[in-house]
Design a protein around this motif. Structure first.
Motif, short mmCIF file in Angstrom:
data_model
loop_
_atom_site.label_atom_id
_atom_site.label_comp_id
_atom_site.label_asym_id
_atom_site.label_seq_id
_atom_site.Cartn_x
_atom_site.Cartn_y
_atom_site.Cartn_z
N ASP A 1 -31.63 31.42 14.17
CA ASP A 1 -32.17 30.25 14.86
C ASP A 1 -31.16 29.67 15.85
N ALA A 2 -29.90 29.59 15.43
CA ALA A 2 -28.88 29.05 16.34
C ALA A 2 -28.66 29.98 17.53
N PHE A 3 -28.73 31.30 17.29
CA PHE A 3 -28.57 32.24 18.40
C PHE A 3 -29.71 32.12 19.40
N LEU A 4 -30.94 32.01 18.90
CA LEU A 4 -32.08 31.85 19.82
C LEU A 4 -32.01 30.52 20.56
N ARG A 5 -31.50 29.49 19.89
CA ARG A 5 -31.32 28.20 20.57
C ARG A 5 -30.26 28.31 21.66
N MET A 6 -29.20 29.03 21.37
CA MET A 6 -28.14 29.25 22.37
C MET A 6 -28.68 30.05 23.55
N LEU A 7 -29.51 31.06 23.26
CA LEU A 7 -30.10 31.88 24.32
C LEU A 7 -31.03 31.06 25.19
N GLY A 8 -31.88 30.25 24.56
CA GLY A 8 -32.85 29.46 25.32
C GLY A 8 -32.20 28.40 26.18
N THR A 9 -31.24 27.66 25.61
CA THR A 9 -30.60 26.61 26.40
C THR A 9 -29.79 27.17 27.56
N SER A 10 -29.22 28.37 27.38
CA SER A 10 -28.45 28.98 28.47
C SER A 10 -29.35 29.30 29.65
N PHE A 11 -30.51 29.91 29.40
CA PHE A 11 -31.37 30.30 30.50
C PHE A 11 -32.07 29.11 31.12
N VAL A 12 -32.36 28.07 30.33
CA VAL A 12 -32.93 26.85 30.91
C VAL A 12 -31.91 26.16 31.81
N ALA A 13 -30.66 26.09 31.35
CA ALA A 13 -29.61 25.48 32.18
C ALA A 13 -29.34 26.31 33.43
N GLY A 14 -29.42 27.65 33.31
CA GLY A 14 -29.26 28.49 34.50
C GLY A 14 -30.37 28.27 35.51
N LEU A 15 -31.58 28.03 35.03
CA LEU A 15 -32.69 27.75 35.93
C LEU A 15 -32.52 26.41 36.63
N MET A 16 -31.88 25.46 35.97
CA MET A 16 -31.65 24.15 36.59
C MET A 16 -30.75 24.26 37.81
N VAL A 17 -29.84 25.25 37.84
CA VAL A 17 -28.94 25.40 38.98
C VAL A 17 -29.72 25.72 40.25
N VAL A 18 -30.77 26.53 40.13
CA VAL A 18 -31.54 26.96 41.31
C VAL A 18 -32.88 26.26 41.39
N ALA A 19 -33.11 25.22 40.58
CA ALA A 19 -34.41 24.54 40.58
C ALA A 19 -34.78 23.97 41.95
N PRO A 20 -33.85 23.34 42.71
CA PRO A 20 -34.24 22.85 44.05
C PRO A 20 -34.69 23.97 44.98
N VAL A 21 -34.05 25.12 44.89
CA VAL A 21 -34.42 26.24 45.75
C VAL A 21 -35.80 26.77 45.35
N VAL A 22 -36.06 26.88 44.05
CA VAL A 22 -37.34 27.38 43.58
C VAL A 22 -38.48 26.45 43.99
N ILE A 23 -38.26 25.14 43.84
CA ILE A 23 -39.31 24.18 44.22
C ILE A 23 -39.54 24.20 45.72
N GLY A 24 -38.45 24.26 46.50
CA GLY A 24 -38.60 24.29 47.95
C GLY A 24 -39.32 25.54 48.43
N LEU A 25 -39.02 26.69 47.84
CA LEU A 25 -39.69 27.92 48.23
C LEU A 25 -41.15 27.92 47.80
N PHE A 26 -41.44 27.25 46.70
CA PHE A 26 -42.84 27.14 46.28
C PHE A 26 -43.65 26.35 47.31
N CYS A 27 -43.05 25.29 47.84
CA CYS A 27 -43.74 24.52 48.89
C CYS A 27 -43.93 25.37 50.15
N VAL A 28 -42.94 26.19 50.49
CA VAL A 28 -43.08 27.09 51.64
C VAL A 28 -44.19 28.11 51.38
N ASP A 29 -44.29 28.63 50.15
CA ASP A 29 -45.34 29.58 49.82
C ASP A 29 -46.72 28.96 49.96
N LEU A 30 -46.84 27.67 49.63
CA LEU A 30 -48.13 27.00 49.81
C LEU A 30 -48.52 26.96 51.29
#
Length: 254
Positions: A166-195
């Protein structure tokens, strides 16, 4: 003689604990350094760790216990290595996501060596920034201090390692969520461009809007990533600190 043998055994076990983090390229933040340098650093840290122990002459083990101690130390070092590997993999996956959304994945169509595997341009850029920030933010000191402190609740050769799924899966999940936060502005901006590109393709079906908008999407991705780099050091530091803080729970410690 017995004290010397006990000291050398503890020194070897401490070296095995540092081995994955310092020698194995996938787990090591020093993968860019020559192998000789990494081995010397590993031996120096192992030596200092044993010298810092309150009593280095009370260890005696043989046979099966010694084999279990060796496996236990390698396992502990491997889990600490995950504290570096998982954030690195999370950032690389986040860069690959930006590549796909910005249209840089289409570069494999024009790459003669595409059959050997696709390259992530933004992923490589984030990895270079990660390598620099890892040392600028003193995160390597945080990692090595945590490994040295682990001898207090996981003594060298003492065993007692209980991996928590359970702790390993929690470590895995929080790592990838935090990694996504680094590029979240780029992802949201590109989504608006795709629209906007989707609306233009419906309005002008005779035009190849995808290839017309591809340079614009790449420029927007580069611009948004450059603007968000001001917040990247804080997010990357939090990414590694969260992973390092969860290592004791993965190992069944406090």
């Amino acid at each position: 003689m017995e004290a010397i043998q006990s000291f050398l055994t503890l020194f070897a076990l401490a070296g095995l604990r540092y081995l994955p983090v310092l020698v194995l390229p996938a787990f090591s933040p020093l993968a860019w350094a020559p192998m000789t340098v990494r081995i010397v650093v590993m031996l120096a840290l192992a030596w200092l760790t044993v010298l810092a122990l309150p009593d280095a002459s009370g260890f005696s083990s043989s046979g099966t216990q010694l084999v279990l101690a060796v496996c236990s130390e390698l396992l502990v070092g491997g889990v600490f290595g995950l504290a570096f590997l998982l954030p690195k993999a999370a950032l690389h996956s986040a860069g690959w996501l930006v590549d796909m959304q910005a249209g840089l994945g289409a570069a494999t169509l024009f790459n003669p060596s595409a059959d050997t595997g696709a390259e992530s341009l933004f992923g490589h850029a984030l990895m270079l920034a990660l390598t620099v920030l890892f040392f600028l933010l003193d995160l390597h000191l945080l990692l090595f201090r945590a490994m040295a402190a682990s001898t207090q609740w996981l003594p060298l050769g003492g065993g007692g390692v209980r991996l928590s799924v359970d702790a390993f899966l929690r470590m895995l999940g929080t790592s990838f969520v935090a990694g996504l936060m680094v590029v979240a502005p780029v992802v949201i901006g590109l989504f608006c461009v795709d629209l906007g590109v989707g609306y233009a393709s419906r309005s002008m079906p005779q035009a190849n809007v995808y290839f017309l908008a591809l340079p614009m999407k790449i420029a927007v991705a580069i611009g948004l990533l450059a603007l968000s780099l001001a917040y990247a050091p804080t997010l990357m530091g939090r990414l590694f600190r969260q992973a390092a803080d969860q290592v004791p729970s993965v190992l069944g410690g406090p």
